[in-house]
Design an enzyme around this catalytic site. Structure first.
Site, PDB file in Angstrom:
ATOM      1  N   SER A 123       0.818  -1.224   0.000  1.00  0.00           N
ATOM      2  CA  SER A 123       0.000   0.000   0.000  1.00  0.00           C
ATOM      3  C   SER A 123       0.848   1.268   0.000  1.00  0.00           C
ATOM      4  O   SER A 123       1.919   1.316   0.616  1.00  0.00           O
ATOM      5  CB  SER A 123      -0.888   0.003   1.257  1.00  0.00           C
ATOM      6  OG  SER A 123      -1.430   1.277   1.474  1.00  0.00           O
ATOM      7  N   GLU A 125       0.178   3.599   1.772  1.00  0.00           N
ATOM      8  CA  GLU A 125       0.251   4.022   3.181  1.00  0.00           C
ATOM      9  C   GLU A 125       1.646   3.783   3.757  1.00  0.00           C
ATOM     10  O   GLU A 125       2.040   4.423   4.725  1.00  0.00           O
ATOM     11  CB  GLU A 125      -0.782   3.255   4.012  1.00  0.00           C
ATOM     12  CG  GLU A 125      -2.163   3.860   3.998  1.00  0.00           C
ATOM     13  CD  GLU A 125      -2.236   5.158   4.793  1.00  0.00           C
ATOM     14  OE1 GLU A 125      -1.835   5.159   5.956  1.00  0.00           O
ATOM     15  OE2 GLU A 125      -2.693   6.155   4.234  1.00  0.00           O
ATOM     16  N   TYR A 147      -1.615   0.373  10.782  1.00  0.00           N
ATOM     17  CA  TYR A 147      -1.885  -0.328   9.510  1.00  0.00           C
ATOM     18  C   TYR A 147      -0.676  -0.221   8.580  1.00  0.00           C
ATOM     19  O   TYR A 147      -0.228  -1.208   7.998  1.00  0.00           O
ATOM     20  CB  TYR A 147      -3.125   0.285   8.844  1.00  0.00           C
ATOM     21  CG  TYR A 147      -3.302  -0.096   7.383  1.00  0.00           C
ATOM     22  CD1 TYR A 147      -3.944  -1.282   7.030  1.00  0.00           C
ATOM     23  CD2 TYR A 147      -2.831   0.729   6.357  1.00  0.00           C
ATOM     24  CE1 TYR A 147      -4.103  -1.639   5.693  1.00  0.00           C
ATOM     25  CE2 TYR A 147      -2.985   0.385   5.020  1.00  0.00           C
ATOM     26  CZ  TYR A 147      -3.622  -0.804   4.701  1.00  0.00           C
ATOM     27  OH  TYR A 147      -3.770  -1.153   3.373  1.00  0.00           O
TER      28      TYR A 147
HETATM   29  P1  NDP Z   1     -11.684  -4.277   2.020  1.00  0.00           P
HETATM   30  O1  NDP Z   1     -11.660  -3.710   3.394  1.00  0.00           O
HETATM   31  O2  NDP Z   1     -12.838  -3.986   1.127  1.00  0.00           O
HETATM   32  O3  NDP Z   1     -11.540  -5.873   2.128  1.00  0.00           O
HETATM   33  C1  NDP Z   1     -10.717  -6.488   3.078  1.00  0.00           C
HETATM   34  C2  NDP Z   1     -10.962  -7.979   3.001  1.00  0.00           C
HETATM   35  O4  NDP Z   1     -10.125  -8.640   3.979  1.00  0.00           O
HETATM   36  C3  NDP Z   1     -12.402  -8.360   3.311  1.00  0.00           C
HETATM   37  O5  NDP Z   1     -12.810  -9.375   2.435  1.00  0.00           O
HETATM   38  C4  NDP Z   1     -12.298  -8.914   4.718  1.00  0.00           C
HETATM   39  O6  NDP Z   1     -13.264  -9.862   5.031  1.00  0.00           O
HETATM   40  C5  NDP Z   1     -10.938  -9.599   4.626  1.00  0.00           C
HETATM   41  N1  NDP Z   1     -10.438  -9.969   5.948  1.00  0.00           N
HETATM   42  C6  NDP Z   1     -10.194  -9.158   6.998  1.00  0.00           C
HETATM   43  N2  NDP Z   1      -9.812  -9.890   8.056  1.00  0.00           N
HETATM   44  C7  NDP Z   1      -9.820 -11.187   7.656  1.00  0.00           C
HETATM   45  C8  NDP Z   1      -9.537 -12.419   8.307  1.00  0.00           C
HETATM   46  N3  NDP Z   1      -9.148 -12.469   9.604  1.00  0.00           N
HETATM   47  N4  NDP Z   1      -9.653 -13.568   7.615  1.00  0.00           N
HETATM   48  C9  NDP Z   1     -10.057 -13.554   6.311  1.00  0.00           C
HETATM   49  N5  NDP Z   1     -10.346 -12.415   5.640  1.00  0.00           N
HETATM   50  C10 NDP Z   1     -10.230 -11.247   6.311  1.00  0.00           C
HETATM   51  O7  NDP Z   1     -10.315  -3.866   1.319  1.00  0.00           O
HETATM   52  P2  NDP Z   1      -9.997  -3.575  -0.235  1.00  0.00           P
HETATM   53  O8  NDP Z   1     -10.684  -4.567  -1.071  1.00  0.00           O
HETATM   54  O9  NDP Z   1     -10.169  -2.131  -0.467  1.00  0.00           O
HETATM   55  O10 NDP Z   1      -8.417  -3.818  -0.254  1.00  0.00           O
HETATM   56  C11 NDP Z   1      -7.850  -5.090  -0.557  1.00  0.00           C
HETATM   57  C12 NDP Z   1      -6.413  -5.135  -0.052  1.00  0.00           C
HETATM   58  O11 NDP Z   1      -5.656  -4.116  -0.669  1.00  0.00           O
HETATM   59  C13 NDP Z   1      -6.252  -4.929   1.447  1.00  0.00           C
HETATM   60  O12 NDP Z   1      -5.152  -5.698   1.870  1.00  0.00           O
HETATM   61  C14 NDP Z   1      -5.913  -3.444   1.559  1.00  0.00           C
HETATM   62  O13 NDP Z   1      -5.190  -3.198   2.748  1.00  0.00           O
HETATM   63  C15 NDP Z   1      -5.075  -3.256   0.322  1.00  0.00           C
HETATM   64  N6  NDP Z   1      -5.074  -1.928  -0.267  1.00  0.00           N
HETATM   65  C16 NDP Z   1      -6.244  -1.315  -0.608  1.00  0.00           C
HETATM   66  C17 NDP Z   1      -6.235  -0.086  -1.233  1.00  0.00           C
HETATM   67  C18 NDP Z   1      -7.493   0.629  -1.592  1.00  0.00           C
HETATM   68  O14 NDP Z   1      -7.426   1.838  -1.852  1.00  0.00           O
HETATM   69  N7  NDP Z   1      -8.636  -0.047  -1.674  1.00  0.00           N
HETATM   70  C19 NDP Z   1      -4.958   0.580  -1.563  1.00  0.00           C
HETATM   71  C20 NDP Z   1      -3.783  -0.169  -1.183  1.00  0.00           C
HETATM   72  C21 NDP Z   1      -3.858  -1.380  -0.572  1.00  0.00           C
HETATM   73  P3  NDP Z   1     -14.592  -9.535   5.923  1.00  0.00           P
HETATM   74  O15 NDP Z   1     -15.688  -9.324   4.931  1.00  0.00           O
HETATM   75  O16 NDP Z   1     -14.743 -10.795   6.716  1.00  0.00           O
HETATM   76  O17 NDP Z   1     -14.299  -8.329   6.760  1.00  0.00           O
HETATM   77  P1  GDR Z   2      -7.013   5.740   3.593  1.00  0.00           P
HETATM   78  O1  GDR Z   2      -8.529   5.933   3.116  1.00  0.00           O
HETATM   79  O2  GDR Z   2      -6.844   5.963   5.041  1.00  0.00           O
HETATM   80  O3  GDR Z   2      -6.170   6.563   2.677  1.00  0.00           O
HETATM   81  O4  GDR Z   2      -6.794   4.168   3.333  1.00  0.00           O
HETATM   82  P2  GDR Z   2      -9.729   6.744   3.761  1.00  0.00           P
HETATM   83  O5  GDR Z   2     -10.746   6.845   2.686  1.00  0.00           O
HETATM   84  O6  GDR Z   2     -10.154   6.182   5.064  1.00  0.00           O
HETATM   85  O7  GDR Z   2      -9.057   8.179   4.052  1.00  0.00           O
HETATM   86  C1  GDR Z   2      -8.591   9.013   3.010  1.00  0.00           C
HETATM   87  C2  GDR Z   2      -8.285  10.404   3.571  1.00  0.00           C
HETATM   88  O8  GDR Z   2      -9.501  11.035   3.931  1.00  0.00           O
HETATM   89  C3  GDR Z   2      -9.336  11.681   5.195  1.00  0.00           C
HETATM   90  N1  GDR Z   2     -10.631  11.808   5.858  1.00  0.00           N
HETATM   91  C4  GDR Z   2     -11.437  10.815   6.263  1.00  0.00           C
HETATM   92  N2  GDR Z   2     -11.322   9.457   6.162  1.00  0.00           N
HETATM   93  C5  GDR Z   2     -12.327   8.691   6.671  1.00  0.00           C
HETATM   94  N3  GDR Z   2     -12.247   7.331   6.587  1.00  0.00           N
HETATM   95  N4  GDR Z   2     -13.418   9.239   7.263  1.00  0.00           N
HETATM   96  C6  GDR Z   2     -13.577  10.599   7.386  1.00  0.00           C
HETATM   97  O9  GDR Z   2     -14.567  11.076   7.915  1.00  0.00           O
HETATM   98  C7  GDR Z   2     -12.540  11.429   6.861  1.00  0.00           C
HETATM   99  N5  GDR Z   2     -12.372  12.758   6.784  1.00  0.00           N
HETATM  100  C8  GDR Z   2     -11.202  12.987   6.177  1.00  0.00           C
HETATM  101  C9  GDR Z   2      -8.367  10.764   5.954  1.00  0.00           C
HETATM  102  O10 GDR Z   2      -7.758  11.484   7.021  1.00  0.00           O
HETATM  103  C10 GDR Z   2      -7.415  10.404   4.825  1.00  0.00           C
HETATM  104  O11 GDR Z   2      -6.438  11.392   4.709  1.00  0.00           O
HETATM  105  C11 GDR Z   2      -7.224   3.547   2.120  1.00  0.00           C
HETATM  106  C12 GDR Z   2      -7.468   2.073   2.441  1.00  0.00           C
HETATM  107  O12 GDR Z   2      -8.059   1.477   1.312  1.00  0.00           O
HETATM  108  C13 GDR Z   2      -6.185   1.354   2.770  1.00  0.00           C
HETATM  109  O13 GDR Z   2      -6.436  -0.053   2.871  1.00  0.00           O
HETATM  110  C14 GDR Z   2      -5.172   1.616   1.653  1.00  0.00           C
HETATM  111  O14 GDR Z   2      -3.941   0.988   1.961  1.00  0.00           O
HETATM  112  C15 GDR Z   2      -4.976   3.112   1.441  1.00  0.00           C
HETATM  113  O15 GDR Z   2      -6.225   3.687   1.121  1.00  0.00           O
HETATM  114  C16 GDR Z   2      -4.010   3.400   0.293  1.00  0.00           C
END
Ligand code: NDP
Ligand code: GDR
Length: 340
Positions: A123, A125, A147
């Site tokens: 990520s 992050e 995280y």
């Molecule tokens: P989501 O939060 O939508 O999905 C996370 C998934 O992980 C869910 O299916 C959740 O299942 C599963 N999970 C969590 N805990 C467990 C566990 N103990 N056992 C089995 N499964 C589990 O995330 P995204 O689809 O957005 O992201 C996918 C991956 O990419 C993650 O690793 C995230 O950190 C990473 N990522 C995402 C980005 C983004 O912008 N979306 C950017 C960069 C990285 P459940 O339904 O049971 O909660």
């Molecule tokens: P992020 O996504 O933390 O970047 O992680 P999120 O959408 O939570 O936050 C993005 C930015 O928005 C600001 N923010 C808020 N965020 C949330 N959730 N709720 C609020 O009310 C709010 N107000 C402002 C946050 O401070 C932040 O700067 C996502 C996830 O998908 C991770 O799993 C992944 O690794 C990173 O993106 C890249």
């Protein structure tokens, strides 16, 4: 037929990746917690097209069992406690799943499925309080929350397994990516939902925010840091990058993002503007949504992905926001259930 195992199948990327792989003729097996599969009635059409293995990423035996039963050619490791904002409150769970969950999986593949190619979800992050901009594959990590620290551990243990055992583990350093499947605890979905509620005149919403309160209360959505900035792309483009990395001749790291930095204010303006409203009348700030330490500004230099994978984003920011707001409008109008 190529067989892929996807952990995190009930999440945003799991669903979109499964659809991408099914369209390519893959056989797909999803790894997911049993209760989550039962709860996601909206995903039943997908679950009828794939096999689902009930397991928990906290449990090594479950992972080994899934590998031995299904013998995948490719494994996409998407499971994680994926919310940076909640990771202070859930720091140990985050370490156990986001860091150790990946380590358990690499070890299980080494022992029980050698030769299986792994895609691992790293990520942006990990760049945390960034030390250079834009960020590329060689930019040093400086994680700003539990995280991000857990993702750094997983990324580095992936490198150790690559180097020590010659395993194929591609690490996608993906920047924020969104879609109508985004969960409600992430910013873009809160804002898309808020804009749809505002358009329909809803004063108190049914869906709850990170604090367990209505996302929309007295017509307004409560957010944290409006000055925070991110590089937001569309998840459909990003799951394509995951697949391309896994087909690359060598396992490498790739930064995936759009290269455009936007603030939370820009995002609000786009979403509320799409339904003809001024966001300033519908958004308030609440200190509870501020982070103890903020990541960013994270913005990608994805030139390696363009050069070596031929990957570039195809869906524009405004189109993505419009798709998310439209999905929320349709769901609110039909009273359908969206991801919690
Ligand atoms: P989501 O939060 O939508 O999905 C996370 C998934 O992980 C869910 O299916 C959740 O299942 C599963 N999970 C969590 N805990 C467990 C566990 N103990 N056992 C089995 N499964 C589990 O995330 P995204 O689809 O957005 O992201 C996918 C991956 O990419 C993650 O690793 C995230 O950190 C990473 N990522 C995402 C980005 C983004 O912008 N979306 C950017 C960069 C990285 P459940 O339904 O049971 O909660
Ligand atoms: P992020 O996504 O933390 O970047 O992680 P999120 O959408 O939570 O936050 C993005 C930015 O928005 C600001 N923010 C808020 N965020 C949330 N959730 N709720 C609020 O009310 C709010 N107000 C402002 C946050 O401070 C932040 O700067 C996502 C996830 O998908 C991770 O799993 C992944 O690794 C990173 O993106 C890249």
């Amino acid at each position: 037929m190529t067989r892929a195992l996807i952990t995190g199948i009930t999440g945003q990327d799991g669903v979109l990746l499964a659809e991408n792989l099914l369209a390519r003729g893959y056989e797909v097996v999803g790894f997911a917690r049993r209760a989550s599969v039962l709860a996601r009635t909206d995903l039943h059409p997908l679950f009828q097209r794939i096999k689902v293995f009930h397991g928990d990423a906290a449990n090594s035996v479950d992972i080994a069992d899934a590998l031995l039963q299904h013998r995948p050619d490719e494994l996409y490791n998407l499971a994680a406690q994926s919310a940076p904002g909640s990771s202070w409150a859930q720091s140990l769970e985050t370490g156990d799943i986001t860091a150790m969950g990946a380590h358990r999986l690499f070890e299980a593949v080494r022992r029980f499925a050698p030769g299986c190619r792994i895609y691992h979800a790293s990520s942006s992050e990990m760049f945390g309080a960034v030390v250079e901009s834009p960020q590329r594959e060689t930019t040093p990590f400086n994680p700003a929350n539990p995280y991000a620290a857990a993702k750094v551990y997983a990324h580095q243990i992936a490198h150790v397994y690559r180097r020590s055992y010659g395993m194929f583990i591609a690490c996608g350093i993906l920047f924020n990516h969104e879609s109508p499947l985004r969960r409600m605890n992430f910013l873009t979905q809160k804002v898309a939902y808020g804009a749809a509620c505002a358009k329909l005149g809803i004063q108190t919403s049914r869906h709850l925010n990170e604090e367990g309160e209505p996302v929309v209360s007295e017509g307004c959505v409560a957010l944290g840091n409006l000055d925070a900035s991110r590089d937001w792309g569309h998840a459909r483009d990003y799951v394509e990058a995951m697949w391309r990395m896994t087909q690359h001749p060598t396992a490498e790291d790739f930064v995936i993002g759009t290269g455009t930095l936007r603030t939370v204010r820009d995002l609000c303006e786009a979403a509320y503007g799409y339904v003809g409203l001024d966001w300033r009348n519908f958004v308030r700030t609440d200190a509870r949504f501020m982070r103890l330490s903020e990541t960013g500004p994270t913005v990608a230099d994805a030139s390696k992905a363009l050069r070596e994978l031929g990957w570039k984003p195809t869906i524009r920011f405004d189109a993505m926001i419009a798709e998310m707001v439209d999905a929320q409008l349709a769901a609110l109008r039909s009273n359908a259930r969206l991801p919690d």
